[in-house]
Design a protein around this motif. Sequence first.
Motif, PDB file in Angstrom:
ATOM      1  N   MET A   1      -0.701   5.866  -0.308  1.00 20.61           N
ATOM      2  CA  MET A   1      -0.589   4.585  -1.012  1.00 20.61           C
ATOM      3  C   MET A   1       0.237   3.609  -0.174  1.00 20.61           C
ATOM      4  O   MET A   1       1.353   3.938   0.226  1.00 20.61           O
ATOM      5  N   THR A   2      -0.339   2.447   0.103  1.00 23.98           N
ATOM      6  CA  THR A   2       0.370   1.478   0.945  1.00 23.98           C
ATOM      7  C   THR A   2       1.424   0.737   0.115  1.00 23.98           C
ATOM      8  O   THR A   2       1.082   0.079  -0.874  1.00 23.98           O
ATOM      9  N   PRO A   3       2.689   0.819   0.491  1.00 20.21           N
ATOM     10  CA  PRO A   3       3.705   0.096  -0.278  1.00 20.21           C
ATOM     11  C   PRO A   3       3.595  -1.416  -0.074  1.00 20.21           C
ATOM     12  O   PRO A   3       3.097  -1.879   0.951  1.00 20.21           O
ATOM     13  N   TYR A  35       2.348  -1.227   5.511  1.00 19.94           N
ATOM     14  CA  TYR A  35       2.843  -1.886   4.303  1.00 19.94           C
ATOM     15  C   TYR A  35       2.160  -3.226   4.148  1.00 19.94           C
ATOM     16  O   TYR A  35       1.645  -3.785   5.120  1.00 19.94           O
ATOM     17  N   TYR A  62      10.260  -3.366  -3.438  1.00 22.45           N
ATOM     18  CA  TYR A  62       9.370  -2.400  -2.785  1.00 22.45           C
ATOM     19  C   TYR A  62       8.580  -1.718  -3.894  1.00 22.45           C
ATOM     20  O   TYR A  62       9.179  -1.161  -4.814  1.00 22.45           O
ATOM     21  N   GLU A  63       7.273  -1.842  -3.816  1.00 25.78           N
ATOM     22  CA  GLU A  63       6.417  -1.241  -4.852  1.00 25.78           C
ATOM     23  C   GLU A  63       5.530  -0.193  -4.195  1.00 25.78           C
ATOM     24  O   GLU A  63       4.853  -0.478  -3.207  1.00 25.78           O
ATOM     25  N   GLU A  64       5.561   0.997  -4.765  1.00 23.31           N
ATOM     26  CA  GLU A  64       4.737   2.098  -4.245  1.00 23.31           C
ATOM     27  C   GLU A  64       4.187   2.815  -5.473  1.00 23.31           C
ATOM     28  O   GLU A  64       4.882   3.612  -6.095  1.00 23.31           O
ATOM     29  N   ILE A  79      12.673   4.996   2.307  1.00 24.45           N
ATOM     30  CA  ILE A  79      11.741   5.057   3.450  1.00 24.45           C
ATOM     31  C   ILE A  79      12.180   6.168   4.410  1.00 24.45           C
ATOM     32  O   ILE A  79      11.365   6.966   4.878  1.00 24.45           O
ATOM     33  N   GLN A  82      11.208   9.568   3.485  1.00 21.01           N
ATOM     34  CA  GLN A  82       9.779   9.886   3.571  1.00 21.01           C
ATOM     35  C   GLN A  82       9.408  10.450   4.939  1.00 21.01           C
ATOM     36  O   GLN A  82       8.273  10.781   5.178  1.00 21.01           O
TER      37      GLN A  82
END
Length: 225
Positions: A1-3, A35, A62-64, A79, A82
């Motif tokens: 999933m692209t943040p 992103y 930041y939305e993920e 980040i 991760q």
Amino acid sequence: MTPVITAYALSPDRGRGLARDMRVRWALEEAGLRYDVRPLSFDERHREARLAGNPFGQIPTYEEGDLVLFESGAIILHIAQQQTSQEHGLLPTEPKARARATAWMFAALNTVEPVILERQTARLLEGGESWAQQRLALIDERIRKRLAELARHLGDAEWLDGGFSAGDLLVVSVLRWLTASGSTLVDEQPNLAAYVARGEARPAFQRAFAAQLALYKASASPEGK
Ligand code: GTB
């Protein structure tokens, strides 16, 4: 999933990469993560949308997926956690080194940033006051003390504690508030000036800087010039 991160479309720093989305972009680039950016204006009508992700109505968020984070330090810690390989590592894997790198993240945000932010506030918001020059002189002395302490710790080392980490990323980001806004306070400590230059020379920094500048230019003129 692209943040997705939020940033100002027309940052008041005119593309110098001083707003706090820059440090998050840099971390994402170091981590080798793709992103997207949701540009926001200062306009009040965007405030509600911002408040949805950030109780203080600030950038960056930041939305993920269903995870929404605010506070640049917390976003960068997320980040860094991760990381899938040492090559893209923003935090060392060895527990004690990791704890020390995390301490530098907090030092950047809690010990170095406040006094430098105070200077920016004094210059930009209080510059017209009769006492502004006296206040600036006092703040500069406090900054000098902090920078001398930081320079003493850094010595001849390349980074603050072993390899480059999220701690360095944040300390360099904060010192850039001085170097990129015309202050010579960092230059008084040549090893710190070289340290900032080393950070800025990193390919991940360059990519992040170019991306935020491109957004500023595109927003400043419809042709993106
Ligand atoms: N602690 C938060 C974080 O680290 O994420 C602070 C976020 C923040 O202050 N964001 C600013 C904002 O949205 C943009 S960066 N402000 C609007 C508001 O508060 O309503 C501001 C910024 C740019 C450049 C400098 N500088 O050059 O010193 C300092 C601050």
